[in-house]
Write a protein that holds these residues in place. Sequence first.
Motif, PDB file in Angstrom:
ATOM      1  N   ILE A 298       0.836  -1.209   0.000  1.00 26.02           N
ATOM      2  CA  ILE A 298       0.000   0.000   0.000  1.00 26.02           C
ATOM      3  C   ILE A 298       0.868   1.256   0.000  1.00 26.02           C
ATOM      4  CG2 ILE A 298      -1.703   1.294   1.355  1.00 26.02           C
ATOM      5  CD1 ILE A 298      -2.765  -1.469   2.291  1.00 26.02           C
ATOM      6  N   ALA A 299       1.979   1.216   0.743  1.00 25.05           N
ATOM      7  CA  ALA A 299       2.891   2.371   0.767  1.00 25.05           C
ATOM      8  C   ALA A 299       3.508   2.631  -0.593  1.00 25.05           C
ATOM      9  CB  ALA A 299       3.978   2.154   1.814  1.00 25.05           C
ATOM     10  N   SER A 300       3.660   1.596  -1.413  1.00 26.19           N
ATOM     11  CA  SER A 300       4.260   1.791  -2.735  1.00 26.19           C
ATOM     12  C   SER A 300       3.424   2.743  -3.587  1.00 26.19           C
ATOM     13  CB  SER A 300       4.419   0.441  -3.442  1.00 26.19           C
ATOM     14  OG  SER A 300       3.146  -0.106  -3.809  1.00 26.19           O
ATOM     15  N   PHE A 301       2.088   2.685  -3.417  1.00 25.57           N
ATOM     16  CA  PHE A 301       1.244   3.614  -4.173  1.00 25.57           C
ATOM     17  C   PHE A 301       1.358   5.020  -3.612  1.00 25.57           C
ATOM     18  CE2 PHE A 301      -2.661   5.975  -4.882  1.00 25.57           C
ATOM     19  CZ  PHE A 301      -2.806   5.857  -6.259  1.00 25.57           C
ATOM     20  N   ALA A 302       1.443   5.152  -2.295  1.00 25.22           N
ATOM     21  CA  ALA A 302       1.581   6.478  -1.701  1.00 25.22           C
ATOM     22  C   ALA A 302       2.860   7.165  -2.163  1.00 25.22           C
ATOM     23  CB  ALA A 302       1.556   6.371  -0.179  1.00 25.22           C
ATOM     24  N   LEU A 303       3.915   6.373  -2.355  1.00 26.27           N
ATOM     25  CA  LEU A 303       5.198   6.939  -2.771  1.00 26.27           C
ATOM     26  C   LEU A 303       5.315   7.092  -4.284  1.00 26.27           C
ATOM     27  CD1 LEU A 303       7.510   4.915  -0.345  1.00 26.27           C
ATOM     28  CD2 LEU A 303       6.830   7.317  -0.131  1.00 26.27           C
ATOM     29  N   PHE A 304       4.803   6.100  -5.011  1.00 28.93           N
ATOM     30  CA  PHE A 304       4.962   6.094  -6.475  1.00 28.93           C
ATOM     31  C   PHE A 304       3.634   5.709  -7.131  1.00 28.93           C
ATOM     32  CE2 PHE A 304       8.871   4.500  -4.437  1.00 28.93           C
ATOM     33  CZ  PHE A 304       9.718   5.563  -4.726  1.00 28.93           C
ATOM     34  N   PRO A 305       2.640   6.601  -7.153  1.00 24.22           N
ATOM     35  CA  PRO A 305       1.341   6.252  -7.744  1.00 24.22           C
ATOM     36  C   PRO A 305       1.459   5.955  -9.230  1.00 24.22           C
ATOM     37  CG  PRO A 305       1.471   8.605  -7.270  1.00 24.22           C
ATOM     38  CD  PRO A 305       2.686   7.983  -6.664  1.00 24.22           C
ATOM     39  N   SER A 306       1.000   4.779  -9.627  1.00 28.00           N
ATOM     40  CA  SER A 306       1.064   4.357 -11.028  1.00 28.00           C
ATOM     41  C   SER A 306       0.136   3.174 -11.223  1.00 28.00           C
ATOM     42  CB  SER A 306       2.493   3.958 -11.415  1.00 28.00           C
ATOM     43  OG  SER A 306       2.892   2.795 -10.707  1.00 28.00           O
ATOM     44  N   PHE A 307      -0.007   2.736 -12.452  1.00 24.74           N
ATOM     45  CA  PHE A 307      -0.833   1.561 -12.741  1.00 24.74           C
ATOM     46  C   PHE A 307      -0.278   0.326 -12.054  1.00 24.74           C
ATOM     47  CE2 PHE A 307      -1.702  -2.193 -15.396  1.00 24.74           C
ATOM     48  CZ  PHE A 307      -3.083  -2.203 -15.334  1.00 24.74           C
ATOM     49  N   VAL A 308       1.047   0.189 -12.047  1.00 22.28           N
ATOM     50  CA  VAL A 308       1.673  -0.982 -11.435  1.00 22.28           C
ATOM     51  C   VAL A 308       1.405  -1.015  -9.935  1.00 22.28           C
ATOM     52  CG1 VAL A 308       3.865  -2.123 -10.930  1.00 22.28           C
ATOM     53  CG2 VAL A 308       3.454  -1.161 -13.206  1.00 22.28           C
ATOM     54  N   THR A 309       1.596   0.122  -9.258  1.00 23.55           N
ATOM     55  CA  THR A 309       1.365   0.123  -7.808  1.00 23.55           C
ATOM     56  C   THR A 309      -0.115  -0.011  -7.464  1.00 23.55           C
ATOM     57  OG1 THR A 309       1.470   2.556  -7.859  1.00 23.55           O
ATOM     58  CG2 THR A 309       3.469   1.366  -7.227  1.00 23.55           C
ATOM     59  N   MET A 310      -1.010   0.395  -8.373  1.00 25.57           N
ATOM     60  CA  MET A 310      -2.435   0.113  -8.160  1.00 25.57           C
ATOM     61  C   MET A 310      -2.678  -1.387  -8.154  1.00 25.57           C
ATOM     62  SD  MET A 310      -4.796   2.943 -10.112  1.00 25.57           S
ATOM     63  CE  MET A 310      -4.071   2.654 -11.714  1.00 25.57           C
ATOM     64  N   LEU A 311      -2.052  -2.103  -9.091  1.00 25.78           N
ATOM     65  CA  LEU A 311      -2.195  -3.558  -9.122  1.00 25.78           C
ATOM     66  C   LEU A 311      -1.587  -4.193  -7.875  1.00 25.78           C
ATOM     67  CD1 LEU A 311      -1.439  -4.454 -12.850  1.00 25.78           C
ATOM     68  CD2 LEU A 311      -3.653  -4.172 -11.726  1.00 25.78           C
ATOM     69  N   VAL A 312      -0.512  -3.607  -7.375  1.00 25.85           N
ATOM     70  CA  VAL A 312       0.097  -4.108  -6.143  1.00 25.85           C
ATOM     71  C   VAL A 312      -0.881  -3.969  -4.980  1.00 25.85           C
ATOM     72  CG1 VAL A 312       1.952  -3.738  -4.469  1.00 25.85           C
ATOM     73  CG2 VAL A 312       2.458  -3.696  -6.915  1.00 25.85           C
ATOM     74  N   ILE A 313      -1.607  -2.850  -4.921  1.00 32.14           N
ATOM     75  CA  ILE A 313      -2.625  -2.663  -3.878  1.00 32.14           C
ATOM     76  C   ILE A 313      -3.714  -3.730  -4.000  1.00 32.14           C
ATOM     77  CG2 ILE A 313      -4.571  -1.200  -3.220  1.00 32.14           C
ATOM     78  CD1 ILE A 313      -2.864   1.172  -3.276  1.00 32.14           C
ATOM     79  N   LEU A 370      -7.410  16.864  -0.245  1.00 33.92           N
ATOM     80  CA  LEU A 370      -6.119  16.873  -0.922  1.00 33.92           C
ATOM     81  C   LEU A 370      -6.196  16.550  -2.411  1.00 33.92           C
ATOM     82  CD1 LEU A 370      -4.091  15.010   1.852  1.00 33.92           C
ATOM     83  CD2 LEU A 370      -4.208  17.474   1.446  1.00 33.92           C
ATOM     84  N   GLY A 371      -7.321  15.996  -2.846  1.00 33.60           N
ATOM     85  CA  GLY A 371      -7.487  15.733  -4.279  1.00 33.60           C
ATOM     86  C   GLY A 371      -6.951  14.399  -4.755  1.00 33.60           C
ATOM     87  N   ASP A 372      -6.420  13.564  -3.878  1.00 33.04           N
ATOM     88  CA  ASP A 372      -5.987  12.214  -4.261  1.00 33.04           C
ATOM     89  C   ASP A 372      -5.983  11.328  -3.014  1.00 33.04           C
ATOM     90  OD1 ASP A 372      -3.530  12.505  -2.840  1.00 33.04           O
ATOM     91  OD2 ASP A 372      -2.654  13.518  -4.578  1.00 33.04           O
ATOM     92  N   TYR A 373      -5.615  10.061  -3.219  1.00 34.87           N
ATOM     93  CA  TYR A 373      -5.663   9.089  -2.128  1.00 34.87           C
ATOM     94  C   TYR A 373      -4.281   8.783  -1.545  1.00 34.87           C
ATOM     95  CZ  TYR A 373     -10.519   7.983  -3.331  1.00 34.87           C
ATOM     96  OH  TYR A 373     -11.879   8.046  -3.550  1.00 34.87           O
ATOM     97  N   ARG A 374      -3.268   9.553  -1.900  1.00 36.49           N
ATOM     98  CA  ARG A 374      -1.911   9.218  -1.449  1.00 36.49           C
ATOM     99  C   ARG A 374      -1.789   9.330   0.075  1.00 36.49           C
ATOM    100  NH1 ARG A 374       2.429  12.274  -5.147  1.00 36.49           N
ATOM    101  NH2 ARG A 374       3.808  10.963  -3.875  1.00 36.49           N
ATOM    102  N   ALA A 375      -2.347  10.373   0.650  1.00 35.63           N
ATOM    103  CA  ALA A 375      -2.263  10.535   2.103  1.00 35.63           C
ATOM    104  C   ALA A 375      -3.006   9.411   2.825  1.00 35.63           C
ATOM    105  CB  ALA A 375      -2.824  11.892   2.512  1.00 35.63           C
ATOM    106  N   ALA A 376      -4.174   9.037   2.294  1.00 36.17           N
ATOM    107  CA  ALA A 376      -4.947   7.963   2.924  1.00 36.17           C
ATOM    108  C   ALA A 376      -4.194   6.641   2.869  1.00 36.17           C
ATOM    109  CB  ALA A 376      -6.306   7.827   2.232  1.00 36.17           C
ATOM    110  N   THR A 377      -3.588   6.335   1.702  1.00 36.06           N
ATOM    111  CA  THR A 377      -2.847   5.076   1.597  1.00 36.06           C
ATOM    112  C   THR A 377      -1.618   5.080   2.503  1.00 36.06           C
ATOM    113  OG1 THR A 377      -1.751   5.958  -0.384  1.00 36.06           O
ATOM    114  CG2 THR A 377      -3.651   4.515  -0.718  1.00 36.06           C
TER     115      THR A 377
END
Length: 400
Positions: A298-313, A370-377
Amino acid sequence: MNLSPRRGWGLVTTTGILTGFGHGFAAFAVSALLKPIAVDLDTGRGAVSTAIGLGRLASGVISPVVGRLTDLSGARPVVAMGMILTAVGLVTLGMVRTETGLNLAWSLLVSVGVAAGFTVALDKIVVGAVPERRGMALAIRFSVAAVVSTLLVPLVTILVETIGWRQTCFVWAAIVLALLPVPLLMFGAERTDPHPTPRPHRVPDAGGVLDVLGRPVFWLIAFSFMAQAAVVTGLSVHLVALMTDNGLAAPLAGTIFGAMILLSIPVRLLAGQIADRAPIAILPLFLAGLLLFEAAAIASFALFPSFVTMLVIVVALGIGAGAPTIVVLLLCAHLFGESRFATVQGSLMFFQVPGTMGAPILAGLAYDRLGDYRAATAFFAATLILAAVSMALVRPGRPT
């Protein structure tokens, strides 16, 4: 319960099917009712969502009572009364005309009925049905329920579009009542005399909820279980929106969401095998490792949001939805004894409520601000790290 292996595994499969029809409708298929209910009652989707949220609260509050009644009187009367209450609630739901009626029908009747008829009491049956392979038994139960629930959603959607949401409620009430002979005929009438736990703990197999709540180990497990369930719930509610915000088409996002549910099935089966074979002292560390893996994913998306890290989530959520519950339930059977199993599980479900209700709200507020989910993740990842630390502190103790 002294059951033959064939009858024991038959009970395991039966409980999964029942949970799929009951809890699957309340937890997943209800999404097909949300929009038509809002339109029919001339209210907002927020009002309907509030009724669903109140239902989760009611389920959590009633779960300790359901667990204690199951330990004292056996599963059969509890399950039967829960199914009847669910059917009455669905009929009432199909006749509501106001938001107040919606809240009462869903939270006080349907949700309480589902909590009594399709969750804790059925888990208690599974723990006693196959005592030597409890991990795999729980894995198969939850996997069957997941398959039934997955198939349920399109069926309920077709019913709503064909005959309307009110008639769908009446039809499902009839289905639940038609399943009532299953617990009446298959489940034992007497209070279940528990098998000795295969690897018993020195804690006496007696006492009630106050004795359970007085043990620090319960609170370590409760916090870990609540935190993990909160993260899975919070991310699952917002997962499709997260994916579409990052460029995925809605149909593809929905397909990936469905894949997450299916991924939980092999994860459950693997976790069941490991839990049955591993020494009991290893299970807390095994679960702590899974929680750390989820946190890193989940932290991988917060740090590097991308299609790949979405699949990781998605992979992390599939694991989170599949493995932890099995490990926690086996630990509870070992630590507190089978005769108190339903009491302990009901208490755990009660303490899940703040997390499972608050996490989706927190993620939504973070997005609005904040306009995105990075802080929540990022927050969810930190929560899982704390849960892993808490679980690593659990010491099952040596067998007597």
